[in-house]
Scaffold this motif. Structure first.
Motif, PDB file in Angstrom:
ATOM      1  N   ARG A   5      38.317  27.615   2.515  1.00 23.35           N
ATOM      2  CA  ARG A   5      36.428  28.173   3.075  1.00 23.35           C
ATOM      3  C   ARG A   5      36.598  28.147   1.463  1.00 23.35           C
ATOM      4  O   ARG A   5      35.351  27.753   1.099  1.00 23.35           O
ATOM      5  CB  ARG A   5      36.111  28.885   3.531  1.00 23.35           C
ATOM      6  N   SER A  51      32.047  25.472  -2.046  1.00 25.97           N
ATOM      7  CA  SER A  51      32.754  25.210  -0.712  1.00 25.97           C
ATOM      8  C   SER A  51      33.401  24.588   0.454  1.00 25.97           C
ATOM      9  O   SER A  51      32.225  24.638   1.922  1.00 25.97           O
ATOM     10  CB  SER A  51      31.066  26.197  -0.147  1.00 25.97           C
ATOM     11  N   SER A 111      35.625  23.004   3.053  1.00 22.79           N
ATOM     12  CA  SER A 111      36.569  23.985   3.998  1.00 22.79           C
ATOM     13  C   SER A 111      37.722  22.936   4.345  1.00 22.79           C
ATOM     14  O   SER A 111      37.064  21.873   4.533  1.00 22.79           O
ATOM     15  CB  SER A 111      36.089  24.252   5.447  1.00 22.79           C
ATOM     16  N   VAL A 112      39.297  23.076   4.155  1.00 18.33           N
ATOM     17  CA  VAL A 112      40.043  22.364   4.770  1.00 18.33           C
ATOM     18  C   VAL A 112      40.927  22.759   5.252  1.00 18.33           C
ATOM     19  O   VAL A 112      41.423  24.246   5.113  1.00 18.33           O
ATOM     20  CB  VAL A 112      40.889  22.051   3.108  1.00 18.33           C
ATOM     21  N   ALA A 138      38.570  17.862   6.199  1.00 18.93           N
ATOM     22  CA  ALA A 138      37.863  18.481   5.333  1.00 18.93           C
ATOM     23  C   ALA A 138      36.435  18.173   5.486  1.00 18.93           C
ATOM     24  O   ALA A 138      36.735  17.592   6.702  1.00 18.93           O
ATOM     25  CB  ALA A 138      38.189  18.534   3.686  1.00 18.93           C
ATOM     26  N   GLN A 139      35.293  19.700   5.701  1.00 17.39           N
ATOM     27  CA  GLN A 139      34.465  19.362   5.518  1.00 17.39           C
ATOM     28  C   GLN A 139      33.652  19.803   4.727  1.00 17.39           C
ATOM     29  O   GLN A 139      33.819  21.559   4.432  1.00 17.39           O
ATOM     30  CB  GLN A 139      33.825  19.602   7.084  1.00 17.39           C
ATOM     31  N   PHE A 144      29.043  20.568   3.229  1.00 12.64           N
ATOM     32  CA  PHE A 144      27.428  20.997   2.942  1.00 12.64           C
ATOM     33  C   PHE A 144      27.267  20.105   2.206  1.00 12.64           C
ATOM     34  O   PHE A 144      27.455  20.613   0.787  1.00 12.64           O
ATOM     35  CB  PHE A 144      27.617  22.501   3.670  1.00 12.64           C
ATOM     36  N   THR A 153      24.128  20.237   0.674  1.00 17.94           N
ATOM     37  CA  THR A 153      23.462  21.070   0.267  1.00 17.94           C
ATOM     38  C   THR A 153      23.929  21.785  -0.931  1.00 17.94           C
ATOM     39  O   THR A 153      23.400  22.304  -1.184  1.00 17.94           O
ATOM     40  CB  THR A 153      22.482  21.790   1.087  1.00 17.94           C
ATOM     41  N   LYS A 163      26.436  17.513   6.663  1.00 20.40           N
ATOM     42  CA  LYS A 163      28.019  17.646   6.528  1.00 20.40           C
ATOM     43  C   LYS A 163      28.649  15.774   6.054  1.00 20.40           C
ATOM     44  O   LYS A 163      28.310  15.477   6.158  1.00 20.40           O
ATOM     45  CB  LYS A 163      29.134  17.868   7.642  1.00 20.40           C
TER      46      LYS A 163
END
Lengths: 180, 283
Positions: free
Chosen positions: A24, A46, A48-49, A60-61, A63, A65, A90
Motif C-alpha cells: 500500500r 501510497s 497500492s499494488v 496497481a492504483q 490517487f 492527489t 485514480k
C-alpha cells in the motif's frame, strides 16, 4: 451439508489461486522537467499494488492527489488544471508479468511487464521491462516507462507548453509482501 | 445436485483464471477504500475577496499580496470612478511549518501595520466533511495623532480580529464558507460612532463558483451582529472574479469597504461601492 461442501470447495478453489503479494506504500515517480526551466517532478508514496504470483497478473492504483511536488501550488495546479482529479481521482494499471514464476524469480532478473494504464478515463498500452528480486518473503519490483500528456488528452496552455516535457518518464519502485 | 456444485466450483476456478486481473482489481479496490484522500482546496487564494478563505500556503511557500481599493464609483468622472484615490496594501505571507501561515502587511487606510496568523485545524477528506482554519490578526493604527488626541495611549492604536473559518467544497465547482468572527476595537471615536462597541461579533459568508479551470466567481457578505442601530457604517460585501495564471492569482472585485483588513472592514465598511483588486504571487 451440501452447502458446506460447496463453500469448502469454493474456498479451496479460491485459495489455490490466491497467493498474492501486496503493498500500500509503493513509490511511483514522474519527471516532466525540461532543462533550463524549473523542475516538474512528483512522487507518490501510497501506490497500492497487488500481484498474483500464480498467474503473474499485476494490478496497481494510486490517487492523483497523493503526488507530492516540490511546491505545494504545483500539486494543486497538477490536480485542478491538468489531471481533472476531481472527476478522475485514480490512475489504474492492469497487466501482467510474462512467464512469472515465484520460485525462479532470482534466476532471471528481467521480466516483460505489459498492461493497460488508465488515466483520466483514457487507456494506454504499456510495455516495459521490469526488474524483479526476491528476498525471503519480500518481492522488489522496479521499472520505468514513458508516457506523453497527449496520450491522455491533457491540455497544456501555450504559455507553459515549453516547460512541460513531451515525454514523461515514470518510474515505479514497489516492495511487495506476501498478503495474508 | 452435488455435480452442480462441483460444476460451479470449477467454473469459479476457471473464471478466476480468465478474469484474474479484474478480480485482482476488485480486491485492490477494497484495500484502497481504507486510504484517506484529502480534497483539493475550496478556494484558490488566501482571500475570497476581503474575507479570509480556508486556504493556507504550503510549507516554504512565500506569497506576496498587493491589494488596491479605489475610491467610490459614485464620484464619477471627477476622480475617474475612484481611481484617483487608492488604498494600497502590501502583504507578505510565509509558512515555516505545514499548515501554519504567518503574515505581515501595511496598508494606507489608517496607515495600518498588521500581523496575522492562520492555521489549519482540519482538512476536508473522504473521512471528514469540512476544512477548518483559525485566523487571528493584530492591527496597529499609526495614523492616530497624539496632537489631536492628547490622552492617546499606545494600546488605543490596536484592534484585533479572531475568526474561525469553516469551508466545504461541495462539488468541483462550488465551495462555501462560514466565518464566525470576533473583533476587538480598543478605541472608538464617539464623534463618528454613536455608541462605543469595543467587542463586536460578526458572521461571514463566502462562496465561489468555478466557471472554468482557471476562473471563478466569488462573493462574500459579513453580517456584523454588534452594530448600533444608527451606525454610519455598513455590513461589508465583495463580489469578484479570480483569474489564475500559473504563479499568479488576480482577484478583481467590487466591494463597499475601503480597508482590506478584518477589524476595519468588519466594523467600518463605508458602504459606497468601490473597485479593487488583489494580486497574489507565489515564490
Amino acid at each position: 451439508m451440501k452447502k458446506a461442501l460447496f463453500i469448502l470447495l469454493l474456498t479451496l478453489s479460491y485459495s489455490s489461486f490466491s497467493q498474492k503479494y501486496f503493498t500500500r506504500t509503493g513509490n511511483t515517480n514522474f519527471k516532466a522537467s525540461v532543462a533550463v526551466f524549473e523542475p516538474i517532478e512528483a512522487t507518490n508514496n501510497s501506490t497500492s499494488v497487488l500481484l498474483n504470483t500464480e498467474t503473474g497478473a499485476l494490478v496497481a492504483q494510486l490517487f492523483m492527489t497523493a503526488f507530492q511536488f516540490r511546491v505545494a501550488l504545483m500539486q494543486e495546479h497538477f490536480n485542478e488544471n491538468y489531471m481533472d482529479s476531481y472527476k478522475y481521482p485514480k490512475a489504474i494499471f492492469k497487466g501482467e508479468l510474462s512467464n512469472f514464476n515465484l520460485l525462479k524469480v532470482n534466476e532471471k532478473e528481467k521480466h516483460t511487464l505489459t498492461g493497460i494504464l488508465t488515466i483520466r478515463g483514457i487507456t494506454k498500452e504499456i510495455k516495459t521491462t521490469a526488474f524483479l528480486k526476491k528476498e525471503n518473503n519480500t518481492l522488489f519490483l522496479k521499472a520505468t516507462f514513458i508516457v506523453s500528456p497527449k496520450d491522455f488528452k491533457i491540455e497544456i496552455p501555450a504559455i507553459v507548453e515549453k516547460k512541460i516535457a513531451e515525454n514523461i518518464e515514470v518510474s515505479i519502485n514497489y516492495t511487495l509482501n506476501e498478503k495474508e | 445436485m452435488r455435480n452442480t456444485m462441483l460444476f460451479y466450483s470449477l467454473l469459479f476456478i476457471c473464471s478466476s483464471a480468465i478474469f484474474g486481473q479484474d478480480d485482482l482489481m476488485e480486491e485492490l479496490n477494497l484495500e484502497t477504500k481504507k486510504i484517506v484522500t484529502f480534497n483539493l482546496p475550496a478556494f484558490k487564494a488566501m482571500k475570497i475577496g476581503n474575507l479570509q478563505s480556508t486556504k493556507v500556503g504550503g510549507k516554504g511557500d512565500l506569497y506576496l499580496y498587493v491589494s488596491h481599493r479605489f475610491g467610490p464609483l459614485k464620484d464619477g468622472f471627477d476622480t475617474f470612478f475612484g481611481l484617483d484615490n487608492a488604498n494600497t496594501k502590501i502583504q507578505l505571507a510565509y509558512s515555516f511549518w505545514e499548515g501554519i501561515q504567518l503574515s505581515i502587511s501595511r496598508e494606507s487606510y489608517n496607515r495600518t501595520l498588521a500581523g496575522a496568523l492562520k492555521f489549519l485545524l482540519a482538512k476536508q477528506s473522504n473521512k471528514f466533511p469540512l476544512t477548518i482554519a483559525g485566523y487571528s490578526t493584530i492591527n496597529i493604527n499609526t495614523l492616530l495623532d497624539e496632537n489631536n488626541f492628547p490622552e492617546l495611549k499606545s494600546s488605543d492604536r490596536f484592534s484585533y480580529a479572531n475568526q474561525l473559518l469553516i469551508s466545504r467544497r461541495f462539488s468541483e465547482n462550488f465551495s462555501f464558507e462560514l466565518a464566525p468572527s470576533y473583533v476587538r476595537q480598543n478605541v472608538q471615536n464617539l464623534n463618528i460612532v454613536s455608541e462605543a462597541r469595543h467587542n463586536q461579533f460578526a458572521m461571514g459568508f463566502g462562496g465561489r463558483v468555478k466557471m472554468s479551470k482557471r476562473m471563478s466567481l466569488n462573493a462574500e457578505y459579513i453580517y456584523n451582529l454588534s452594530r448600533p442601530e444608527n451606525s454610519p457604517f455598513s455590513d461589508a460585501f465583495a463580489v469578484g472574479v479570480d483569474i489564475e495564471t500559473g504563479g499568479h492569482v488576480f482577484q478583481l472585485l467590487f466591494t463597499n469597504a475601503q480597508s482590506t483588513n478584518e477589524p476595519a472592514f468588519i466594523s467600518y465598511a463605508e458602504g459606497d461601492v468601490v473597485f479593487g483588486f488583489n494580486i497574489v504571487r507565489v515564490f
